[in-house]
Motif scaffolding. Sequence first.
Motif, PDB file in Angstrom:
ATOM      1  N   TYR A  34     -32.846  -8.382 107.448  1.00 29.05           N
ATOM      2  CA  TYR A  34     -33.097 -10.255 107.139  1.00 29.05           C
ATOM      3  C   TYR A  34     -31.859 -10.833 107.113  1.00 29.05           C
ATOM      4  O   TYR A  34     -31.427 -11.072 105.626  1.00 29.05           O
ATOM      5  N   ASN A  35     -31.630 -10.689 108.387  1.00 24.61           N
ATOM      6  CA  ASN A  35     -30.131 -11.405 108.400  1.00 24.61           C
ATOM      7  C   ASN A  35     -30.539 -12.575 109.217  1.00 24.61           C
ATOM      8  O   ASN A  35     -29.522 -13.133 109.849  1.00 24.61           O
ATOM      9  N   LYS A  36     -30.930 -13.100 108.918  1.00 25.41           N
ATOM     10  CA  LYS A  36     -30.475 -14.663 109.793  1.00 25.41           C
ATOM     11  C   LYS A  36     -31.359 -16.314 109.115  1.00 25.41           C
ATOM     12  O   LYS A  36     -31.352 -17.013 108.826  1.00 25.41           O
ATOM     13  N   GLY A  37     -30.670 -15.773 107.891  1.00 25.10           N
ATOM     14  CA  GLY A  37     -30.621 -17.065 106.609  1.00 25.10           C
ATOM     15  C   GLY A  37     -32.097 -16.961 106.644  1.00 25.10           C
ATOM     16  O   GLY A  37     -33.227 -16.668 105.863  1.00 25.10           O
ATOM     17  N   MET A  38     -31.950 -18.234 104.994  1.00 24.23           N
ATOM     18  CA  MET A  38     -33.548 -18.319 103.907  1.00 24.23           C
ATOM     19  C   MET A  38     -34.128 -18.575 105.187  1.00 24.23           C
ATOM     20  O   MET A  38     -35.671 -17.599 105.198  1.00 24.23           O
ATOM     21  N   TYR A  62     -22.958 -10.896  96.717  1.00 27.68           N
ATOM     22  CA  TYR A  62     -23.094 -12.277  97.497  1.00 27.68           C
ATOM     23  C   TYR A  62     -24.195 -12.328  98.444  1.00 27.68           C
ATOM     24  O   TYR A  62     -23.802 -13.401  98.765  1.00 27.68           O
ATOM     25  N   THR A  63     -24.775 -11.256  98.977  1.00 25.91           N
ATOM     26  CA  THR A  63     -26.265 -11.042  99.834  1.00 25.91           C
ATOM     27  C   THR A  63     -26.656 -12.032  99.342  1.00 25.91           C
ATOM     28  O   THR A  63     -26.944 -12.004  98.213  1.00 25.91           O
ATOM     29  N   GLY A  64     -27.435 -12.863 100.340  1.00 20.52           N
ATOM     30  CA  GLY A  64     -28.140 -14.140  99.742  1.00 20.52           C
ATOM     31  C   GLY A  64     -27.745 -14.774  99.507  1.00 20.52           C
ATOM     32  O   GLY A  64     -28.990 -15.437  98.319  1.00 20.52           O
ATOM     33  N   ILE A  65     -26.885 -15.556  98.306  1.00 19.36           N
ATOM     34  CA  ILE A  65     -26.273 -15.975  97.969  1.00 19.36           C
ATOM     35  C   ILE A  65     -26.873 -17.539  98.411  1.00 19.36           C
ATOM     36  O   ILE A  65     -26.948 -18.475  97.718  1.00 19.36           O
ATOM     37  N   VAL A 103     -37.771 -13.905  99.388  1.00 16.90           N
ATOM     38  CA  VAL A 103     -36.879 -14.190 101.061  1.00 16.90           C
ATOM     39  C   VAL A 103     -35.709 -13.494 100.522  1.00 16.90           C
ATOM     40  O   VAL A 103     -35.113 -13.264 100.917  1.00 16.90           O
ATOM     41  N   LYS A 104     -35.153 -14.477  99.411  1.00 16.98           N
ATOM     42  CA  LYS A 104     -33.283 -13.739  98.822  1.00 16.98           C
ATOM     43  C   LYS A 104     -34.312 -12.349  98.359  1.00 16.98           C
ATOM     44  O   LYS A 104     -32.902 -11.601  98.512  1.00 16.98           O
TER      45      LYS A 104
END
Length: 326
Positions: free
Chosen positions: A71-75, A288-291, A60-61
Motif C-alpha cells: 500500500y504505497n500509493k497514498g490514502m 511516520y508512515t501513513g501520516i 486504509v491507514k
Amino acid sequence: MAATAPPSSTGSQKLDAVVQKASALNPERPKGLALYSRFALAGAVCCSVTHGGLTPVDVVKTRIQLDPVTYNKGMIGGFRQVIAKEGAGALLTGFGPTAAGYFLQGAFKFGGYELFKQQCINYFGYETASNNRTAVYLASAALAEFFADIALCPLEATRIRLVSQPDFASGLLSGFGKIASQEGVGAFYSGFGPILFKQVPYTMAKFVVYEKVAEAVYKRVDKSTASDGTQTAVNLGSGLIAGFAAALISQPADTMLSKINKTKGLPGEGTTSRLIKIAKELGLRGSYTGIGARLFMVGSLTAGQFAIYGDIKKMLGATGGVEIAK
C-alpha cells in the motif's frame, strides 16, 4: 392565621412569582454525578460517532502502516487498492470494536477530563488553577486518558487484528473470543504500553491546544452573546487545529501499536523487547508512515468530537464544562 412565607420567599407574592418564572427558564445546572455522567455520555457519543464514521480511513491507514510495500500509493490509492482486492465491504472491517471501544474511551476521556479539572480546582483553589491552567489541562488529560485506555485497549487490539488479518474472525464478538481463548486475556493488553505512549501525549496535546485556541478566539468574540452556530464553528475550528497537533505528536506510537497488535509475539518474547525491536526496524521515517491519512483522519474526527461534545452538553443541560480560562 395568615400563612407564613416559604423559606425561599422574598416576602412578596409578585416578586416570588418573578423569581419562580426565572428559575423555570434557567434551571439549576446539574451537579456531582448528574453533571459528570452527562459529560461522560456526551464524550462517549462524540467519540463513538466520529471514530466509527471514519472506520474506512482507519482501515486504509492501518494497511499502509502494516504493509507499506503493497500500500504505497497514498490514502486515495490505498482506498482503491483495498476495494479492488477485497471489495468495498472491507473498508468497514473493525467497525464494531471501533464504535464500542471508543464509546467507552470517550466516556472516560471527556468525563474524566472535566472531573480531574474540577479536582485541581478543589485542591489548589480556582485562582491558582486558572493561573496555571496549562498544567491543569495537561495533568487532567493525562489522568483521564490513562483510565480511558484501560477500557479501550482490548477492543483496539481486536480491531487491529481484524484489519490486519481479514480472515481472522467475522466480527467483534468472534474476534474478541478467539483472542481470549487462544492467547489469553494478557494478549489484549500487549499493546497497553504503546497505546499509553500514543494516547496520553495525543490527548494532552488535543485538549491543551483546543483550550488555548478556543480561549484565543473568545478573547475576540463574546461567548455569552455568541450564537449556537458560532460556538459550534469555534469548536470545529479549535478541534481541527488540536487534531493536527495531536496526530503529529502521537504518530510514531500509533505505528508501533499497529505493528505490535498485527501478530502475537514469539514464545518468551516480552512486550518491552518487542517494542524495542519494532522501533529499531521502523526508524524515525518509518514511524511516520501513513501520516497523511492520519492527519486527515485525526483532524476531522477531533473537530467533529468537540463540535458534537459541545452540542450534546447543551442538550443535556451540562453547558460550559469546568472552565478556568480567563
